[in-house]
Motif scaffolding. Sequence first.
Motif, short mmCIF file in Angstrom:
data_model
loop_
_atom_site.label_atom_id
_atom_site.label_comp_id
_atom_site.label_asym_id
_atom_site.label_seq_id
_atom_site.Cartn_x
_atom_site.Cartn_y
_atom_site.Cartn_z
N ARG A 13 -5.38 -4.32 -9.13
CA ARG A 13 -5.88 -4.38 -10.80
C ARG A 13 -6.31 -3.10 -11.27
O ARG A 13 -5.99 -2.88 -12.47
CB ARG A 13 -6.96 -5.57 -10.95
CG ARG A 13 -6.39 -7.01 -10.47
CD ARG A 13 -7.42 -7.95 -10.96
NE ARG A 13 -8.47 -8.16 -9.85
CZ ARG A 13 -8.08 -9.05 -8.81
NH1 ARG A 13 -6.97 -9.60 -8.58
NH2 ARG A 13 -8.87 -9.00 -7.72
N HIS A 14 -7.05 -2.53 -10.32
CA HIS A 14 -7.38 -0.93 -10.93
C HIS A 14 -6.14 -0.18 -10.99
O HIS A 14 -5.97 0.67 -11.96
CB HIS A 14 -8.34 -0.53 -9.78
CG HIS A 14 -8.48 0.92 -10.09
ND1 HIS A 14 -9.54 1.31 -11.06
CD2 HIS A 14 -8.32 2.12 -9.62
CE1 HIS A 14 -9.58 2.58 -11.35
NE2 HIS A 14 -8.85 2.99 -10.33
N LEU A 15 -5.23 -0.30 -9.96
CA LEU A 15 -4.10 0.66 -10.19
C LEU A 15 -3.14 0.09 -11.14
O LEU A 15 -2.60 1.29 -12.00
CB LEU A 15 -3.02 0.35 -8.90
CG LEU A 15 -3.58 0.78 -7.42
CD1 LEU A 15 -2.61 0.36 -6.37
CD2 LEU A 15 -4.23 2.23 -7.18
N ALA A 16 -3.06 -1.24 -11.93
CA ALA A 16 -2.38 -1.31 -12.80
C ALA A 16 -2.94 -0.92 -14.01
O ALA A 16 -2.14 -0.52 -15.04
CB ALA A 16 -2.26 -2.85 -12.85
N ALA A 48 1.18 -2.25 -7.44
CA ALA A 48 -0.20 -2.84 -7.79
C ALA A 48 0.05 -4.34 -8.10
O ALA A 48 -0.99 -4.99 -7.78
CB ALA A 48 -0.42 -2.19 -9.50
N GLN A 49 1.23 -4.82 -8.63
CA GLN A 49 1.37 -5.96 -8.76
C GLN A 49 1.29 -6.89 -7.54
O GLN A 49 0.75 -8.01 -7.20
CB GLN A 49 2.83 -6.53 -9.32
CG GLN A 49 2.91 -8.09 -9.71
CD GLN A 49 4.27 -8.09 -10.36
OE1 GLN A 49 4.98 -7.13 -10.68
NE2 GLN A 49 4.68 -9.46 -10.63
N ALA A 50 1.79 -6.41 -6.43
CA ALA A 50 1.83 -7.18 -4.95
C ALA A 50 0.41 -7.04 -4.56
O ALA A 50 0.01 -8.14 -4.16
CB ALA A 50 2.85 -6.23 -4.17
N LEU A 51 -0.32 -5.97 -4.68
CA LEU A 51 -1.81 -6.00 -4.32
C LEU A 51 -2.58 -6.98 -4.90
O LEU A 51 -3.32 -7.82 -4.37
CB LEU A 51 -2.36 -4.76 -4.26
CG LEU A 51 -1.83 -3.56 -3.24
CD1 LEU A 51 -2.06 -2.19 -3.51
CD2 LEU A 51 -2.02 -3.84 -1.67
N ALA A 52 -2.25 -6.98 -6.18
CA ALA A 52 -3.08 -7.82 -7.09
C ALA A 52 -2.91 -9.40 -6.92
O ALA A 52 -3.80 -10.13 -6.90
CB ALA A 52 -2.99 -7.46 -8.59
N LEU A 97 0.91 -1.18 0.01
CA LEU A 97 -0.12 0.03 -0.08
C LEU A 97 0.93 1.18 0.04
O LEU A 97 0.56 2.09 -0.67
CB LEU A 97 -0.83 0.13 1.36
CG LEU A 97 -2.44 -0.88 1.12
CD1 LEU A 97 -2.74 -0.92 2.40
CD2 LEU A 97 -2.95 -0.34 0.00
N ALA A 98 1.95 1.38 0.72
CA ALA A 98 2.50 2.36 1.03
C ALA A 98 3.55 2.91 -0.35
O ALA A 98 3.83 4.03 -0.62
CB ALA A 98 3.67 2.08 2.08
N SER A 99 3.64 1.82 -1.23
CA SER A 99 4.42 2.00 -2.25
C SER A 99 3.55 1.88 -3.52
O SER A 99 3.96 2.03 -4.69
CB SER A 99 5.53 0.97 -2.54
OG SER A 99 5.00 -0.39 -2.63
#
Length: 202
Positions: free
Chosen positions: A167-170, A141-145, A136-138
Amino acid sequence: MPAHDVLVVPGVPALLPEHAGLVDPVADLRAAVRAAVPGLVGEPPQPVTVLASPPTPAEVRRSAGPAVGLRVARHLLAEAGATDVREVDARVAGEVPADAGRLLVVANGSATRTEKAPGHLDERAEGFDAAVGAALASADAQALAGLDLALAAALWADVAPLAALGRHLAAVAATGLTWTAQVLHDDAPYGVQYWVVRLRAA
Protein backbone atom coordinates in the motif's frame (compact mmCIF):
# COMPACT_ATOMS: atom_id res chain seq x y z
CA MET A 1 8.32 13.11 2.83
CA PRO A 2 7.09 9.51 2.26
CA ALA A 3 9.80 6.86 2.42
CA HIS A 4 11.41 6.49 -1.01
CA ASP A 5 14.16 4.16 0.23
CA VAL A 6 13.04 0.77 1.59
CA LEU A 7 14.84 -2.33 2.81
CA VAL A 8 13.12 -5.66 3.47
CA VAL A 9 14.84 -8.03 5.93
CA PRO A 10 13.64 -11.14 7.77
CA GLY A 11 13.01 -11.20 11.50
CA VAL A 12 15.31 -14.14 12.14
CA PRO A 13 16.13 -14.88 15.80
CA ALA A 14 19.57 -16.14 14.70
CA LEU A 15 20.45 -12.53 13.81
CA LEU A 16 20.18 -11.52 17.47
CA PRO A 17 23.38 -11.54 19.54
CA GLU A 18 21.86 -13.74 22.25
CA HIS A 19 21.50 -16.52 19.68
CA ALA A 20 25.09 -16.33 18.46
CA GLY A 21 26.97 -19.62 18.44
CA LEU A 22 30.25 -21.10 17.33
CA VAL A 23 28.71 -21.95 13.96
CA ASP A 24 26.63 -19.30 12.19
CA PRO A 25 23.49 -21.01 10.81
CA VAL A 26 22.64 -18.05 8.57
CA ALA A 27 26.06 -16.74 7.54
CA ASP A 28 25.03 -15.70 4.01
CA LEU A 29 21.89 -14.00 5.27
CA ARG A 30 23.79 -12.19 8.01
CA ALA A 31 26.34 -10.93 5.49
CA ALA A 32 23.62 -9.63 3.17
CA VAL A 33 21.80 -7.86 6.00
CA ARG A 34 24.94 -6.32 7.48
CA ALA A 35 25.93 -5.01 4.06
CA ALA A 36 22.49 -3.53 3.35
CA VAL A 37 21.33 -1.94 6.61
CA PRO A 38 24.09 0.70 6.86
CA GLY A 39 23.19 1.86 3.36
CA LEU A 40 19.60 2.36 4.45
CA VAL A 41 20.62 4.28 7.58
CA GLY A 42 23.02 6.49 5.63
CA GLU A 43 25.88 8.72 6.73
CA PRO A 44 25.12 10.90 8.54
CA PRO A 45 22.29 8.71 9.94
CA GLN A 46 18.85 9.46 8.50
CA PRO A 47 15.48 8.87 10.22
CA VAL A 48 14.28 5.29 9.79
CA THR A 49 10.79 3.87 10.30
CA VAL A 50 10.42 0.16 11.14
CA LEU A 51 7.36 -1.66 9.79
CA ALA A 52 6.94 -4.97 11.65
CA SER A 53 4.32 -7.37 12.94
CA PRO A 54 3.13 -7.27 16.55
CA PRO A 55 3.99 -10.14 18.92
CA THR A 56 2.43 -13.47 18.07
CA PRO A 57 -0.02 -15.04 20.55
CA ALA A 58 2.75 -17.44 21.56
CA GLU A 59 5.10 -14.54 22.26
CA VAL A 60 2.41 -12.83 24.31
CA ARG A 61 1.82 -16.00 26.34
CA ARG A 62 5.54 -16.27 27.01
CA SER A 63 5.67 -12.57 27.96
CA ALA A 64 8.59 -12.34 25.57
CA GLY A 65 8.36 -8.56 25.24
CA PRO A 66 8.61 -7.00 21.78
CA ALA A 67 8.05 -9.27 18.79
CA VAL A 68 11.18 -10.97 17.52
CA GLY A 69 11.03 -9.03 14.25
CA LEU A 70 11.05 -5.74 16.10
CA ARG A 71 13.94 -6.88 18.29
CA VAL A 72 15.89 -7.85 15.18
CA ALA A 73 15.19 -4.46 13.61
CA ARG A 74 16.32 -2.61 16.73
CA HIS A 75 19.54 -4.63 16.87
CA LEU A 76 20.36 -4.16 13.19
CA LEU A 77 19.68 -0.42 13.27
CA ALA A 78 21.67 0.11 16.46
CA GLU A 79 24.55 -1.83 14.92
CA ALA A 80 24.38 0.45 11.87
CA GLY A 81 24.39 3.62 13.99
CA ALA A 82 20.77 4.71 13.54
CA THR A 83 19.78 7.42 16.01
CA ASP A 84 16.25 8.40 14.92
CA VAL A 85 13.97 5.34 14.73
CA ARG A 86 10.18 5.13 14.66
CA GLU A 87 8.20 1.88 14.88
CA VAL A 88 4.93 1.15 13.08
CA ASP A 89 2.68 -1.86 13.74
CA ALA A 90 1.97 -3.66 10.46
CA ARG A 91 -1.66 -4.09 11.54
CA VAL A 92 -2.31 -0.41 10.82
CA ALA A 93 -2.67 -1.31 7.16
CA GLY A 94 0.19 0.64 5.71
CA GLU A 95 -0.34 3.91 7.49
CA VAL A 96 3.33 4.71 7.16
CA PRO A 97 3.88 8.23 8.49
CA ALA A 98 4.19 10.93 5.86
CA ASP A 99 7.59 11.86 7.31
CA ALA A 100 8.76 8.27 7.61
CA GLY A 101 12.23 8.93 6.24
CA ARG A 102 13.64 5.56 5.23
CA LEU A 103 11.71 2.34 5.78
CA LEU A 104 12.92 -0.98 7.23
CA VAL A 105 10.34 -3.72 6.64
CA VAL A 106 10.70 -6.91 8.69
CA ALA A 107 9.04 -9.92 7.07
CA ASN A 108 9.70 -13.47 5.91
CA GLY A 109 8.06 -16.11 3.80
CA SER A 110 6.76 -19.52 4.78
CA ALA A 111 8.28 -21.75 7.45
CA THR A 112 6.79 -24.89 5.91
CA ARG A 113 9.11 -25.67 3.00
CA THR A 114 10.41 -29.02 4.28
CA GLU A 115 9.48 -31.78 6.71
CA LYS A 116 12.04 -30.41 9.19
CA ALA A 117 10.85 -26.80 8.89
CA PRO A 118 9.28 -25.22 12.00
CA GLY A 119 5.79 -25.67 10.54
CA HIS A 120 6.62 -28.97 8.81
CA LEU A 121 5.93 -29.47 5.10
CA ASP A 122 3.06 -27.77 3.32
CA GLU A 123 2.93 -28.29 -0.44
CA ARG A 124 1.53 -24.78 -0.93
CA ALA A 125 4.57 -23.10 0.57
CA GLU A 126 6.89 -23.11 -2.44
CA GLY A 127 4.32 -21.55 -4.77
CA PHE A 128 3.35 -18.96 -2.17
CA ASP A 129 6.96 -17.94 -1.60
CA ALA A 130 7.64 -17.79 -5.33
CA ALA A 131 4.71 -15.41 -5.80
CA VAL A 132 5.82 -13.17 -2.93
CA GLY A 133 9.41 -13.20 -4.15
CA ALA A 134 8.32 -12.21 -7.64
CA ALA A 135 6.21 -9.35 -6.25
CA LEU A 136 9.18 -8.06 -4.27
CA ALA A 137 11.58 -8.39 -7.19
CA SER A 138 9.27 -6.39 -9.45
CA ALA A 139 8.11 -3.93 -6.75
CA ASP A 140 4.54 -5.00 -7.55
CA ALA A 141 2.49 -2.88 -5.17
CA GLN A 142 -0.83 -4.48 -6.09
CA ALA A 143 0.43 -8.04 -5.62
CA LEU A 144 1.99 -7.23 -2.26
CA ALA A 145 -1.06 -5.35 -0.99
CA GLY A 146 -3.27 -8.27 -2.00
CA LEU A 147 -1.32 -11.05 -0.28
CA ASP A 148 -3.50 -13.79 1.20
CA LEU A 149 -2.84 -13.29 4.91
CA ALA A 150 -4.97 -16.27 5.91
CA LEU A 151 -2.88 -18.59 3.73
CA ALA A 152 0.26 -16.88 5.01
CA ALA A 153 -0.74 -17.67 8.59
CA ALA A 154 -1.29 -21.32 7.68
CA LEU A 155 2.20 -21.40 6.16
CA TRP A 156 3.81 -19.66 9.15
CA ALA A 157 4.73 -16.71 6.93
CA ASP A 158 5.07 -13.22 8.39
CA VAL A 159 3.99 -11.12 5.42
CA ALA A 160 1.56 -8.61 6.95
CA PRO A 161 4.36 -6.00 6.78
CA LEU A 162 4.71 -6.74 3.05
CA ALA A 163 1.00 -6.16 2.49
CA ALA A 164 1.35 -2.83 4.29
CA LEU A 165 4.44 -2.12 2.19
CA GLY A 166 2.42 -2.74 -0.97
CA ARG A 167 0.00 0.00 0.00
CA HIS A 168 2.91 2.33 0.69
CA LEU A 169 4.47 1.56 -2.70
CA ALA A 170 1.17 2.34 -4.38
CA ALA A 171 0.80 5.64 -2.52
CA VAL A 172 4.28 6.78 -3.55
CA ALA A 173 3.77 5.60 -7.15
CA ALA A 174 0.59 7.69 -7.29
CA THR A 175 2.78 10.79 -6.94
CA GLY A 176 4.46 9.95 -10.25
CA LEU A 177 7.52 8.10 -8.98
CA THR A 178 8.65 4.65 -10.14
CA TRP A 179 9.92 1.92 -7.84
CA THR A 180 12.88 -0.32 -8.66
CA ALA A 181 13.94 -3.37 -6.64
CA GLN A 182 17.23 -5.16 -6.04
CA VAL A 183 17.12 -8.66 -4.55
CA LEU A 184 20.18 -9.03 -2.32
CA HIS A 185 19.33 -12.41 -0.79
CA ASP A 186 16.72 -15.09 -1.57
CA ASP A 187 17.03 -18.44 0.17
CA ALA A 188 15.11 -20.93 2.29
CA PRO A 189 17.52 -22.51 4.78
CA TYR A 190 15.97 -24.97 7.23
CA GLY A 191 12.70 -24.74 5.29
CA VAL A 192 12.11 -21.04 6.03
CA GLN A 193 12.02 -18.46 3.23
CA TYR A 194 14.09 -15.31 3.71
CA TRP A 195 14.55 -12.26 1.49
CA VAL A 196 16.71 -9.17 1.65
CA VAL A 197 15.43 -6.66 -0.90
CA ARG A 198 16.22 -2.98 -1.49
CA LEU A 199 13.52 -0.81 -3.12
CA ARG A 200 13.94 2.79 -4.27
CA ALA A 201 11.55 5.29 -5.82
CA ALA A 202 12.72 7.89 -8.32
